[in-house]
Design an enzyme around this catalytic site. Structure first.
Site, short mmCIF file in Angstrom:
data_model
loop_
_atom_site.label_atom_id
_atom_site.label_comp_id
_atom_site.label_asym_id
_atom_site.label_seq_id
_atom_site.Cartn_x
_atom_site.Cartn_y
_atom_site.Cartn_z
N SER A 40 14.42 3.28 0.14
CA SER A 40 14.32 2.68 1.47
C SER A 40 13.42 3.58 2.31
CB SER A 40 15.70 2.58 2.12
OG SER A 40 16.52 1.74 1.38
N MET A 59 16.11 8.50 4.30
CA MET A 59 15.72 7.68 3.15
C MET A 59 16.87 7.63 2.15
SD MET A 59 12.48 8.39 0.61
CE MET A 59 11.38 8.65 1.97
N CYS A 60 17.06 6.49 1.50
CA CYS A 60 18.09 6.38 0.48
C CYS A 60 17.54 5.63 -0.73
CB CYS A 60 19.34 5.69 1.02
SG CYS A 60 19.16 3.93 1.36
N THR A 61 18.30 5.63 -1.80
CA THR A 61 17.90 4.89 -2.99
C THR A 61 18.72 3.61 -3.07
OG1 THR A 61 19.46 6.06 -4.40
CG2 THR A 61 17.21 6.91 -4.32
#
Length: 185
Positions: A40, A59-61
């Protein structure tokens, strides 16, 4: 006075429904190519939740996989303090390829999710209209297969978010966390 108020509310609802219908869906959407890991990169929203939490976001996955019946299992892993949190969501396919629905078990909100554009190998732009009994909000997500995207893709995300009525204060390019964060693996 009462009739005028009802008329104004009716026009506002009609406008919101029209705006929702004007959000495009990827032409010739190919669901199988959307599967796999995404990062993201960008998030835009006019929800109160976003405004309150924006300064904490990173930010993430997200991993997208297909269920046996053709829906999408969406698992996001993101940093929360010094922990990693996972959120699983089941996006139910609709008759229109590239368009999904989701109902939050926690909040009861209904989500109309559209894959607006993607080239499957680099980025995906996703728009969501969220409806609760008392309010509605818009959310736009920018996914990337890598932790960085070209300035052109970032600008497209910003431009599309503005087209959805979001302001610059409601648009965020998510900061990266440390390189060795557990959630990024």
């Amino acid at each position: 006075m009462h009739a005028t108020l009802l008329g104004v509310l009716g026009l506002a609802l009609l406008g919101a429904l029209h705006a929702q219908d004007s959000v495009p869906v990827q032409t010739d959407f190919q669901q199988d190519k959307l599967m796999g890991r995404w990062y993201s990169i960008g998030l835009a929203s006019n929800s109160n939740w976003f405004k309150e939490k924006k300064h904490l976001m990173k930010m993430c996955t997200t991993v997208i996989s297909a269920t046996a019946d053709g829906n999408l299992e969406v698992t996001s892993t993101y940093p929360k303090g010094d922990q990693c949190e996972k959120k699983n969501s089941l996006y139910t396919k609709t008759e229109q390829p590239g368009r999904f629905s989701y109902t939050s078990p926690r909040w009861g909100s209904k989500h109309d999710i559209r894959v607006v554009e993607t080239n499957y190998e680099e980025y995906a732009l996703v728009a969501t209209q969220i409806s609760k009994s008392t309010s509605s909000s818009t959310m736009v997500l920018l996914y990337s297969r890598t932790k960085e995207l070209s300035p052109e893709r970032l600008e497209r995300f910003t431009e599309f978010s503005r087209e959805q009525g979001l302001t610059d204060e409601e648009i965020l390019i998510l900061p990266r966390t440390g390189e060795n964060s557990r959630w990024e693996r």
